[in-house]
Scaffold this motif. Structure first.
Motif, mmCIF file in Angstrom:
data_model
loop_
_atom_site.group_PDB
_atom_site.id
_atom_site.type_symbol
_atom_site.label_atom_id
_atom_site.label_comp_id
_atom_site.label_asym_id
_atom_site.label_seq_id
_atom_site.Cartn_x
_atom_site.Cartn_y
_atom_site.Cartn_z
ATOM 1 N N THR A 1 30.187 48.351 46.309
ATOM 2 C CA THR A 1 31.147 47.353 45.828
ATOM 3 C C THR A 1 30.704 46.824 44.465
ATOM 4 O O THR A 1 31.520 46.639 43.555
ATOM 5 C CB THR A 1 31.234 46.180 46.836
ATOM 6 O OG1 THR A 1 31.523 46.721 48.116
ATOM 7 C CG2 THR A 1 32.312 45.184 46.450
ATOM 8 N N PHE A 2 29.403 46.599 44.324
ATOM 9 C CA PHE A 2 28.850 46.120 43.049
ATOM 10 C C PHE A 2 29.085 47.150 41.945
ATOM 11 O O PHE A 2 29.517 46.807 40.837
ATOM 12 C CB PHE A 2 27.352 45.842 43.231
ATOM 13 C CG PHE A 2 26.611 45.575 41.960
ATOM 14 C CD1 PHE A 2 26.868 44.445 41.202
ATOM 15 C CD2 PHE A 2 25.638 46.456 41.509
ATOM 16 C CE1 PHE A 2 26.178 44.204 40.023
ATOM 17 C CE2 PHE A 2 24.943 46.223 40.336
ATOM 18 C CZ PHE A 2 25.222 45.089 39.587
ATOM 19 N N PHE A 3 28.835 48.426 42.251
ATOM 20 C CA PHE A 3 29.042 49.473 41.237
ATOM 21 C C PHE A 3 30.524 49.624 40.899
ATOM 22 O O PHE A 3 30.875 49.806 39.735
ATOM 23 C CB PHE A 3 28.466 50.817 41.717
ATOM 24 C CG PHE A 3 26.963 50.846 41.804
ATOM 25 C CD1 PHE A 3 26.186 50.101 40.926
ATOM 26 C CD2 PHE A 3 26.322 51.617 42.750
ATOM 27 C CE1 PHE A 3 24.793 50.129 41.006
ATOM 28 C CE2 PHE A 3 24.934 51.648 42.839
ATOM 29 C CZ PHE A 3 24.176 50.898 41.963
ATOM 30 N N ASP A 4 31.377 49.551 41.925
ATOM 31 C CA ASP A 4 32.826 49.660 41.675
ATOM 32 C C ASP A 4 33.279 48.550 40.740
ATOM 33 O O ASP A 4 34.056 48.766 39.814
ATOM 34 C CB ASP A 4 33.610 49.565 42.999
ATOM 35 C CG ASP A 4 33.440 50.808 43.860
ATOM 36 O OD1 ASP A 4 32.899 51.810 43.347
ATOM 37 O OD2 ASP A 4 33.821 50.773 45.042
ATOM 38 N N ASP A 5 32.764 47.341 40.996
ATOM 39 C CA ASP A 5 33.112 46.193 40.151
ATOM 40 C C ASP A 5 32.601 46.404 38.721
ATOM 41 O O ASP A 5 33.280 46.076 37.749
ATOM 42 C CB ASP A 5 32.502 44.921 40.757
ATOM 43 C CG ASP A 5 32.714 43.717 39.874
ATOM 44 O OD1 ASP A 5 33.872 43.302 39.747
ATOM 45 O OD2 ASP A 5 31.732 43.203 39.280
ATOM 46 N N MET A 6 31.411 47.014 38.629
ATOM 47 C CA MET A 6 30.810 47.275 37.314
ATOM 48 C C MET A 6 31.704 48.232 36.508
ATOM 49 O O MET A 6 31.967 48.017 35.333
ATOM 50 C CB MET A 6 29.432 47.896 37.546
ATOM 51 C CG MET A 6 28.565 47.969 36.328
ATOM 52 S SD MET A 6 27.111 48.989 36.651
ATOM 53 C CE MET A 6 25.978 47.843 37.291
ATOM 54 N N PHE A 7 32.214 49.274 37.171
ATOM 55 C CA PHE A 7 33.061 50.238 36.463
ATOM 56 C C PHE A 7 34.437 49.643 36.139
ATOM 57 O O PHE A 7 35.054 50.011 35.155
ATOM 58 C CB PHE A 7 33.215 51.524 37.283
ATOM 59 C CG PHE A 7 32.022 52.431 37.137
ATOM 60 C CD1 PHE A 7 31.818 53.157 35.980
ATOM 61 C CD2 PHE A 7 31.076 52.531 38.136
ATOM 62 C CE1 PHE A 7 30.702 53.974 35.823
ATOM 63 C CE2 PHE A 7 29.964 53.334 37.998
ATOM 64 C CZ PHE A 7 29.774 54.061 36.838
ATOM 65 N N LYS A 8 34.890 48.713 36.969
ATOM 66 C CA LYS A 8 36.219 48.127 36.739
ATOM 67 C C LYS A 8 36.155 47.012 35.698
ATOM 68 O O LYS A 8 36.978 46.949 34.786
ATOM 69 C CB LYS A 8 36.740 47.566 38.071
ATOM 70 C CG LYS A 8 38.196 47.164 38.017
ATOM 71 C CD LYS A 8 38.646 46.654 39.368
ATOM 72 C CE LYS A 8 39.987 45.961 39.243
ATOM 73 N NZ LYS A 8 40.231 45.047 40.355
ATOM 74 N N ASN A 9 35.170 46.130 35.836
ATOM 75 C CA ASN A 9 35.130 44.931 34.988
ATOM 76 C C ASN A 9 33.994 44.922 33.979
ATOM 77 O O ASN A 9 33.779 43.909 33.305
ATOM 78 C CB ASN A 9 35.011 43.681 35.874
ATOM 79 C CG ASN A 9 36.188 43.532 36.790
ATOM 80 O OD1 ASN A 9 37.329 43.691 36.368
ATOM 81 N ND2 ASN A 9 35.937 43.280 38.056
ATOM 82 N N GLY A 10 33.243 46.011 33.890
ATOM 83 C CA GLY A 10 32.156 46.091 32.918
ATOM 84 C C GLY A 10 30.824 45.664 33.506
ATOM 85 O O GLY A 10 30.761 44.970 34.521
ATOM 86 N N ARG A 11 29.746 46.110 32.830
ATOM 87 C CA ARG A 11 28.397 45.755 33.257
ATOM 88 C C ARG A 11 28.126 44.306 32.860
ATOM 89 O O ARG A 11 28.423 43.910 31.732
ATOM 90 C CB ARG A 11 27.384 46.667 32.560
ATOM 91 C CG ARG A 11 25.970 46.558 33.094
ATOM 92 C CD ARG A 11 24.995 47.284 32.188
ATOM 93 N NE ARG A 11 25.159 48.729 32.171
ATOM 94 C CZ ARG A 11 24.600 49.570 33.039
ATOM 95 N NH1 ARG A 11 23.838 49.111 34.002
ATOM 96 N NH2 ARG A 11 24.779 50.869 32.924
ATOM 97 N N GLU A 12 27.577 43.532 33.772
ATOM 98 C CA GLU A 12 27.294 42.132 33.465
ATOM 99 C C GLU A 12 25.905 42.035 32.840
ATOM 100 O O GLU A 12 24.926 42.505 33.418
ATOM 101 C CB GLU A 12 27.366 41.288 34.739
ATOM 102 C CG GLU A 12 27.224 39.811 34.444
ATOM 103 C CD GLU A 12 27.395 38.944 35.677
ATOM 104 O OE1 GLU A 12 28.137 39.323 36.587
ATOM 105 O OE2 GLU A 12 26.756 37.876 35.709
ATOM 106 N N ILE A 13 25.856 41.442 31.657
ATOM 107 C CA ILE A 13 24.558 41.310 30.987
ATOM 108 C C ILE A 13 24.342 39.865 30.539
ATOM 109 O O ILE A 13 25.247 39.038 30.613
ATOM 110 C CB ILE A 13 24.453 42.241 29.744
ATOM 111 C CG1 ILE A 13 25.470 41.824 28.663
ATOM 112 C CG2 ILE A 13 24.619 43.688 30.114
ATOM 113 C CD1 ILE A 13 25.080 42.254 27.271
ATOM 114 N N LYS A 14 23.131 39.617 30.066
ATOM 115 C CA LYS A 14 22.813 38.334 29.432
ATOM 116 C C LYS A 14 22.542 38.613 27.964
ATOM 117 O O LYS A 14 21.912 39.627 27.633
ATOM 118 C CB LYS A 14 21.548 37.740 30.046
ATOM 119 C CG LYS A 14 21.775 36.929 31.293
ATOM 120 C CD LYS A 14 20.438 36.339 31.692
ATOM 121 C CE LYS A 14 20.487 35.586 32.971
ATOM 122 N NZ LYS A 14 19.160 35.151 33.395
#
Lengths: 322, 169
Positions: free
Chosen positions: A196-209
């Motif tokens: 789910t985390f990876f799917d979200d990453m591909f849909k909404n982008g990688r979360e960074i600081k």
């Protein structure tokens, strides 16, 4: 002519399809509570305060149950396409690397240059940490295992996956068997959440600081104003605008800011971008920060910046010098 | 004459009501979402062990249906937790996977089809007692089953039906 156009289209399509995001590294790290409660700890005094820290080396050399759990997890994750970094091997490599770096000399006696930051960076690292804790408990004649596996994003400090619970008590099964059973039982649930985390990453982008800091040699501070694109704006507002244009769906959050620093969290960067040759290339926090640095090098700022990378998910831009 | 008419009308209403319930039962028997599962414990590595029920007019057909249900539950709905086992998510995370890949699954779930490859061990003898209930219009049969979950997942990933954990990386 038609053939050439078709060939170019086919090549471009294949390049786009072949583009792959940067794969996060994953490592199982025994939780602090496990290490400390089982006596695998060391005491330090830092700034007058006594601190208890886990001693991973001692634990890996003496705890068979933890080694069993890590081996089981590693085998399952490798099967799912994520071979795990091994903490024990990583610690050995770091020791070896330090010894080799100290001994290595050039033909003319030159030594490897290592700044204090380089030394600090020489630690066991992974993009996602599997924080593992378990406890083999007794209730009368029965043994049972409490199990807690957390997947932590090393940069955002967010828990991205997790599975925890208590296994079925047994009078006959050995504790090691119960532990193995716990790993098998919880790993599918854990991997479901990781997916789910990876799917979200591909849909909404990688979360960074992302952080912007300034050297004391910088010619301006972050509260100064600039004539930018026909308007007079504060430096921070200009950076906000750039992020708004370049983040996925304009998603970012400025959590703090002053004349000397700007701190952004929940910055959603795209997984890919088009390179100058037209290829889709994977990007991470460093590549994203480099793009912002390119903007800062041009007028009206015309300033050199250092991009300091902290893994795939965090980067600092230090304004003023390279 | 009026009395005869009323009797006929009431008979028609009763017959209609019965037809409705029969239709409902047929829908229930044929429903691809009607999975009843009770987890029996933690299976061997890569397998899931649970009890699953199937409905059909005959006991043999209900057993076949139960096996199909077991594999379908692993693919589309996931398996609940219980008896020391944690819940297992569905292999196909897309809620409409069954419709999206209808052609693939119609062949996959044909009686005697590929789904049997993943059913490793069952109580294949004719179930008795509480595991074989005579219900209106047929039987409800429960069997204990071991599904080769990891093999099933791997094959569906290889066929492009399920998404790999490392897809895109």
């Amino acid at each position: 002519m038609k053939k050439i156009v078709l060939s170019i289209a086919a090549i471009s399509l294949s390049l786009a399809v072949l583009a792959q995001a940067k794969k996060p590294t994953i490592m199982v790290v025994p939780s602090d509570v496990y290490c400390i409660s089982n006596g695998y700890s060391q005491q330090f005094v830092a700034s007058g305060v006594e601190q208890t820290l886990p001693d991973y080396k001692k634990m890996m050399q003496s705890d068979r149950n933890m080694r069993l759990a890590i081996t089981k997890l590693a085998a399952i994750m490798a099967d799912r396409g994520f071979p795990l970094k091994d903490l024990e091997q990583e610690l050995k490599n770091l020791e070896q690397e330090a010894a080799e770096a100290a001994a290595l000399q050039g033909k003319e006696g030159g030594e490897i240059v290592e700044s204090p930051i380089d030394k600090l960076k020489r630690t066991a690292k992974a993009d996602i940490i599997l924080d593992l804790d378990f406890n083999i408990q007794k209730r009368g004649p029965q043994n049972y295992v409490t199990f807690n596996l957390r997947g932590l994003d090393a940069y955002t400090a967010k828990q991205v996956a997790g599975a925890a619970g208590t296994g079925q008590p047994s009078t006959s099964a050995a504790p090691e068997l119960l532990l193995e059973e716990a790993v098998i039982s919880y790993i599918d649930e854990f991997n479901g959440r990781l997916q789910t985390f990876f799917d979200d990453m591909f849909k909404n982008g990688r979360e960074i600081k992302l952080q912007l800091k300034r050297f004391n040699s910088a010619s301006f501070d972050f509260e100064d104003e600039f004539d930018y694109e026909g308007d007079v704006k504060g430096f921070g507002d200009i950076v906000d605008e750039w992020l708004d244009k370049n983040c996925v769906q304009g998603r970012f959050n400025r959590v703090d800011g002053s004349g000397n620093m700007l701190k952004y969290e929940q910055v959603r960067i795209p997984m890919f971008k088009e390179s100058s040759s037209g290829r889709q290339v994977a990007i991470d926090a460093r590549v994203f920060a480099n793009d912002l640095r390119s903007v800062l090098r041009k007028p009206p700022f015309s300033v050199d910046c250092k991009v300091y990378q902290r893994g795939l998910g965090e980067a600092w831009i230090v304004v003023g010098e390279k | 004459m009026r009395q005869i008419f009323l009797v006929l009308l009431s008979l028609l209403v009763v017959a209609g009501a019965d037809a409705q319930s029969r239709k409902e039962r047929k829908v229930l028997f044929g429903s691809s979402y009607n999975y009843e599962i009770a987890v029996l414990g933690v299976g061997q590595d890569g397998t899931k062990v649970f009890k699953v029920w199937g409905y059909a007019k005959k006991v043999d057909d209900a057993i076949v249906q139960a096996k199909k249900n077991a594999v379908a539950a692993c693919i589309f709905r996931g398996i609940p937790g219980g008896n020391g086992a944690a819940p297992t998510p569905a292999i196909c995370r897309d809620a409409n996977a069954e419709e999206t890949h209808a052609d693939y699954f119609s062949g996959f779930f044909e009686t005697g089809g590929k789904y049997l490859k993943y059913v490793n061990l069952t109580t294949d003898a004719i179930p008795s007692g509480q595991d074989r209930l005579k219900v209106k219009g047929g039987y409800k049969v429960g069997i204990a089953i071991q599904v080769l979950y990891d093999n099933l997942r791997r094959d569906l990933e290889a066929d492009g039906i399920a998404r790999r954990l490392d897809a895109g990386f």
